[in-house]
Design an enzyme around this catalytic site. Sequence first.
Site, PDB file in Angstrom:
ATOM      1  N   ARG A   1     -17.816 168.377  11.751  1.00 19.78           N
ATOM      2  CA  ARG A   1     -16.792 168.820  11.483  1.00 19.78           C
ATOM      3  C   ARG A   1     -16.095 167.557  10.043  1.00 19.78           C
ATOM      4  NH1 ARG A   1     -12.579 172.410  13.415  1.00 19.78           N
ATOM      5  NH2 ARG A   1     -11.137 170.576  12.953  1.00 19.78           N
TER       6      ARG A   1
ATOM      7  N   ARG B   1     -20.817 160.290   3.748  1.00 20.88           N
ATOM      8  CA  ARG B   1     -20.555 159.788   2.704  1.00 20.88           C
ATOM      9  C   ARG B   1     -20.891 158.185   2.490  1.00 20.88           C
ATOM     10  NH1 ARG B   1     -14.647 161.397   2.054  1.00 20.88           N
ATOM     11  NH2 ARG B   1     -15.264 163.859   1.772  1.00 20.88           N
TER      12      ARG B   1
ATOM     13  N   ARG C   1      -8.093 172.949  26.174  1.00 21.22           N
ATOM     14  CA  ARG C   1      -8.327 171.549  26.126  1.00 21.22           C
ATOM     15  C   ARG C   1      -6.520 171.215  25.336  1.00 21.22           C
ATOM     16  NH1 ARG C   1      -8.635 167.616  28.847  1.00 21.22           N
ATOM     17  NH2 ARG C   1      -8.879 164.984  27.954  1.00 21.22           N
TER      18      ARG C   1
ATOM     19  N   ARG D   1      -4.595 160.007  18.402  1.00 19.90           N
ATOM     20  CA  ARG D   1      -3.892 159.335  17.678  1.00 19.90           C
ATOM     21  C   ARG D   1      -2.476 159.559  17.204  1.00 19.90           C
ATOM     22  NH1 ARG D   1      -6.536 164.657  14.762  1.00 19.90           N
ATOM     23  NH2 ARG D   1      -5.824 166.286  16.091  1.00 19.90           N
TER      24      ARG D   1
ATOM     25  N   GLU E   1      -0.107 161.259  20.658  1.00 24.36           N
ATOM     26  CA  GLU E   1      -1.327 163.198  20.455  1.00 24.36           C
ATOM     27  C   GLU E   1      -1.863 161.784  21.828  1.00 24.36           C
ATOM     28  OE1 GLU E   1      -3.902 165.375  18.033  1.00 24.36           O
ATOM     29  OE2 GLU E   1      -2.110 165.686  16.867  1.00 24.36           O
TER      30      GLU E   1
ATOM     31  N   TYR F   1     -13.031 177.722  16.874  1.00 18.46           N
ATOM     32  CA  TYR F   1     -12.302 176.319  17.111  1.00 18.46           C
ATOM     33  C   TYR F   1     -11.802 176.565  15.531  1.00 18.46           C
ATOM     34  CZ  TYR F   1     -11.386 171.230  16.352  1.00 18.46           C
ATOM     35  OH  TYR F   1     -11.227 170.050  16.586  1.00 18.46           O
TER      36      TYR F   1
ATOM     37  N   ASP G   1      -9.828 176.115  11.837  1.00 20.70           N
ATOM     38  CA  ASP G   1      -8.735 175.052  11.082  1.00 20.70           C
ATOM     39  C   ASP G   1      -7.450 176.710  10.298  1.00 20.70           C
ATOM     40  OD1 ASP G   1      -9.017 172.724  11.872  1.00 20.70           O
ATOM     41  OD2 ASP G   1     -10.383 172.965   9.979  1.00 20.70           O
TER      42      ASP G   1
HETATM   43  P1  FAD Z   1      -1.108 180.029  16.783  1.00 17.25           P
HETATM   44  O1  FAD Z   1      -0.545 179.189  15.565  1.00 17.25           O
HETATM   45  O2  FAD Z   1      -1.596 179.098  18.203  1.00 17.25           O
HETATM   46  O3  FAD Z   1       0.065 180.824  17.103  1.00 17.25           O
HETATM   47  C1  FAD Z   1      -0.101 181.850  18.795  1.00 17.25           C
HETATM   48  C2  FAD Z   1       1.193 181.928  18.083  1.00 17.25           C
HETATM   49  O4  FAD Z   1       1.526 183.018  19.520  1.00 17.25           O
HETATM   50  C3  FAD Z   1       1.345 181.056  19.658  1.00 17.25           C
HETATM   51  O5  FAD Z   1       3.109 181.018  18.353  1.00 17.25           O
HETATM   52  C4  FAD Z   1       1.599 181.520  21.081  1.00 17.25           C
HETATM   53  O6  FAD Z   1       3.055 181.481  21.120  1.00 17.25           O
HETATM   54  C5  FAD Z   1       2.089 182.891  20.671  1.00 17.25           C
HETATM   55  N1  FAD Z   1       2.108 183.768  21.900  1.00 17.25           N
HETATM   56  C6  FAD Z   1       0.518 183.557  22.658  1.00 17.25           C
HETATM   57  N2  FAD Z   1       0.591 184.349  23.399  1.00 17.25           N
HETATM   58  C7  FAD Z   1       1.712 185.367  23.844  1.00 17.25           C
HETATM   59  C8  FAD Z   1       2.558 186.050  24.838  1.00 17.25           C
HETATM   60  N3  FAD Z   1       1.710 186.429  25.587  1.00 17.25           N
HETATM   61  N4  FAD Z   1       3.819 186.974  24.564  1.00 17.25           N
HETATM   62  C9  FAD Z   1       4.007 185.641  23.478  1.00 17.25           C
HETATM   63  N5  FAD Z   1       3.492 185.070  21.790  1.00 17.25           N
HETATM   64  C10 FAD Z   1       2.773 184.659  22.534  1.00 17.25           C
HETATM   65  N6  FAD Z   1      -5.777 173.726  11.528  1.00 17.25           N
HETATM   66  C11 FAD Z   1      -6.289 173.118  10.044  1.00 17.25           C
HETATM   67  O7  FAD Z   1      -6.300 173.350   9.682  1.00 17.25           O
HETATM   68  N7  FAD Z   1      -5.430 171.618   9.907  1.00 17.25           N
HETATM   69  C12 FAD Z   1      -5.599 170.266  10.676  1.00 17.25           C
HETATM   70  O8  FAD Z   1      -4.636 169.202  10.306  1.00 17.25           O
HETATM   71  C13 FAD Z   1      -4.872 171.188  11.271  1.00 17.25           C
HETATM   72  N8  FAD Z   1      -4.330 170.073  12.918  1.00 17.25           N
HETATM   73  C14 FAD Z   1      -4.089 170.713  14.104  1.00 17.25           C
HETATM   74  C15 FAD Z   1      -4.289 170.119  15.378  1.00 17.25           C
HETATM   75  C16 FAD Z   1      -3.451 169.783  16.092  1.00 17.25           C
HETATM   76  C17 FAD Z   1      -3.424 168.923  17.620  1.00 17.25           C
HETATM   77  C18 FAD Z   1      -3.979 171.530  16.286  1.00 17.25           C
HETATM   78  C19 FAD Z   1      -3.616 172.121  17.892  1.00 17.25           C
HETATM   79  C20 FAD Z   1      -3.954 172.657  15.822  1.00 17.25           C
HETATM   80  C21 FAD Z   1      -4.560 172.196  14.172  1.00 17.25           C
HETATM   81  N9  FAD Z   1      -5.113 172.749  13.563  1.00 17.25           N
HETATM   82  C22 FAD Z   1      -5.703 172.405  11.713  1.00 17.25           C
HETATM   83  C23 FAD Z   1      -5.397 174.313  13.822  1.00 17.25           C
HETATM   84  C24 FAD Z   1      -4.295 175.604  13.643  1.00 17.25           C
HETATM   85  O9  FAD Z   1      -3.707 174.791  14.548  1.00 17.25           O
HETATM   86  C25 FAD Z   1      -4.666 177.132  13.822  1.00 17.25           C
HETATM   87  O10 FAD Z   1      -5.865 177.031  12.990  1.00 17.25           O
HETATM   88  C26 FAD Z   1      -3.613 177.541  14.157  1.00 17.25           C
HETATM   89  O11 FAD Z   1      -2.743 177.418  14.638  1.00 17.25           O
HETATM   90  C27 FAD Z   1      -4.114 179.206  14.061  1.00 17.25           C
HETATM   91  O12 FAD Z   1      -3.017 180.411  13.711  1.00 17.25           O
HETATM   92  P2  FAD Z   1      -3.013 181.078  14.768  1.00 17.25           P
HETATM   93  O13 FAD Z   1      -2.324 182.543  14.131  1.00 17.25           O
HETATM   94  O14 FAD Z   1      -4.641 182.013  15.323  1.00 17.25           O
HETATM   95  O15 FAD Z   1      -2.561 180.538  16.486  1.00 17.25           O
HETATM   96  N1  UDP Z   2     -14.353 162.186  15.762  1.00 19.03           N
HETATM   97  C1  UDP Z   2     -13.915 160.853  16.316  1.00 19.03           C
HETATM   98  N2  UDP Z   2     -13.293 159.623  15.969  1.00 19.03           N
HETATM   99  C2  UDP Z   2     -12.344 159.903  15.082  1.00 19.03           C
HETATM  100  C3  UDP Z   2     -12.126 161.068  14.446  1.00 19.03           C
HETATM  101  C4  UDP Z   2     -12.973 162.939  15.444  1.00 19.03           C
HETATM  102  O1  UDP Z   2     -15.014 160.753  17.634  1.00 19.03           O
HETATM  103  O2  UDP Z   2     -11.970 158.898  14.490  1.00 19.03           O
HETATM  104  C5  UDP Z   2     -14.437 163.584  16.629  1.00 19.03           C
HETATM  105  C6  UDP Z   2     -13.953 163.849  17.929  1.00 19.03           C
HETATM  106  O3  UDP Z   2     -15.025 164.438  18.097  1.00 19.03           O
HETATM  107  C7  UDP Z   2     -13.213 164.968  17.165  1.00 19.03           C
HETATM  108  C8  UDP Z   2     -14.266 165.704  16.295  1.00 19.03           C
HETATM  109  O4  UDP Z   2     -14.412 164.507  15.334  1.00 19.03           O
HETATM  110  O5  UDP Z   2     -12.688 165.882  18.340  1.00 19.03           O
HETATM  111  C9  UDP Z   2     -13.167 166.367  15.616  1.00 19.03           C
HETATM  112  O6  UDP Z   2     -12.231 165.853  14.388  1.00 19.03           O
HETATM  113  P1  UDP Z   2     -10.976 166.726  13.868  1.00 19.03           P
HETATM  114  O7  UDP Z   2     -10.246 165.537  13.186  1.00 19.03           O
HETATM  115  O8  UDP Z   2     -11.223 167.586  13.185  1.00 19.03           O
HETATM  116  O9  UDP Z   2      -9.993 166.854  14.604  1.00 19.03           O
HETATM  117  P2  UDP Z   2      -9.035 168.136  14.760  1.00 19.03           P
HETATM  118  O10 UDP Z   2      -8.320 167.776  14.292  1.00 19.03           O
HETATM  119  O11 UDP Z   2      -9.241 169.512  15.235  1.00 19.03           O
HETATM  120  O12 UDP Z   2      -8.216 167.573  16.561  1.00 19.03           O
END
Ligand code: FAD
Ligand code: UDP
Length: 368
Positions: A171, A175, A248, A279, A299, A347, A349
């Site tokens: 991911r 560079r 996770r 982080r 986090e 997984y 985004d």
């Molecule tokens: P979700 O946003 O998870 O929505 C699903 C919804 O369904 C939730 O609100 C939940 O409450 C609801 N639900 C589940 N089960 C039930 C039930 N039984 N009844 C009623 N409601 C229910 N993506 C990026 O592009 N850039 C980022 O920087 C980025 N950072 C992230 C950082 C973290 C810590 C995490 C965890 C994810 C990150 N992502 C990021 C990914 C991003 O969060 C997901 O791609 C996105 O949330 C997916 O949207 P979704 O609609 O599939 O799910």
């Molecule tokens: N990662 C790492 N060191 C860092 C940042 C990321 O080893 O400083 C690795 C780690 O395994 C992580 C993966 O790269 O799970 C993907 O990172 P990303 O920032 O895409 O994770 P997310 O934002 O989805 O949690």
Amino acid sequence: MMYDYLIVGAGFFGSIFAYEAHKRGKKVLVIDKRDHIAGNMYTENIDGINVHKYGAHIFHTSNKVVWEYLNQFTEFNQYINSPVANYKGEIYNLPFNMNTFNKLWGVVTPSEAKAKIEEQRKEHYKENPKNLEEQAINLVGIDVYEKLIKGYTEKQWGKRATELPSFIIRRLPVRFTYDNNYFNDRYQGIPIGGYTKIFEKLLDGIEVKLKTNYFDNRSYFDGIANKVLYTGPIDEFYNFEFGILEYRSLDFETQTLEIDNYQGNAVVNYTEREVLYTRIIEHKHFEFLDTKKTVITKEYPATWTPGKEPYYPVNDERNNQVANQYLEKAKSETKYLFGGRLAEYKYYDMHAVVASALSMVKRELKDE
Ligand code: FAD
Ligand code: UDP
């Protein structure tokens, strides 16, 4: 039937589908078990700062259709993600680039950096990298692996890097330029005014019930709509009949501080194993704000157990094999539709979820 579609989950997948169905005159009900819309993208305004309640969300994509689609609902600012890594008090730029290599080894030119990585590769190179550790060492050598990858990865996933799939580390760009942009995508930014506003617009005029869990009254919900779009965990939908999928989880610790600038950057990764969080996010830097206070979030990765939020699917071989059984079964359903990070067990985004929702819209809501 009271509704054409019941939509379970108000994240990107559910909300985009709801918007498009409503636009086409369908009767739609959206439910979410949380007390707010916007899924993991939810932002809450605290002291003038849009706080990302479920961890940093930086929007990035190379897909022009997705970018233009979301620009109907928000304007994005010019934020470019350039996290720094803190390893035992030493600071390195991410993703792995000439700034990182210069700090580590004193190399100045790309050919010097390549030679250094080549030297380390010779010792450790693996022909077909089978896991994250082998893949990482092949890509950047042992020094970067040990300081910036191993500790972070193992605490993030709660597993050894040798037990994790190699795609996770791919991911991140590697560079040989002095470019600290974490993403290679053409479009990137943070929605001006926060993510929640996008969802308010998507769901405008649509009936939404919060604090409502589909599984608390499944037969009732199935009975009120012709079709159900489910965006929660796929194994829970099928009552875990092929086994429990692994996720996770995370715990977030958010604090408001009476200072204007805590860490000088939106994202600082703590890459040593001993610091329990992965982080710290300082939210105001996503928006270039000049406020007296600041809000930070630590986090902490956490073991997922039933009842805890399932944030990351763990896409290793065992889980993918179990997930495929669920996904095969899901294909044969006529009443139920599935989509999103949890229902597809991918997984993903945000941009990938938006694209996936738009392709379901095309398939399901064919325009006459
Ligand atoms: P979700 O946003 O998870 O929505 C699903 C919804 O369904 C939730 O609100 C939940 O409450 C609801 N639900 C589940 N089960 C039930 C039930 N039984 N009844 C009623 N409601 C229910 N993506 C990026 O592009 N850039 C980022 O920087 C980025 N950072 C992230 C950082 C973290 C810590 C995490 C965890 C994810 C990150 N992502 C990021 C990914 C991003 O969060 C997901 O791609 C996105 O949330 C997916 O949207 P979704 O609609 O599939 O799910
Ligand atoms: N990662 C790492 N060191 C860092 C940042 C990321 O080893 O400083 C690795 C780690 O395994 C992580 C993966 O790269 O799970 C993907 O990172 P990303 O920032 O895409 O994770 P997310 O934002 O989805 O949690």
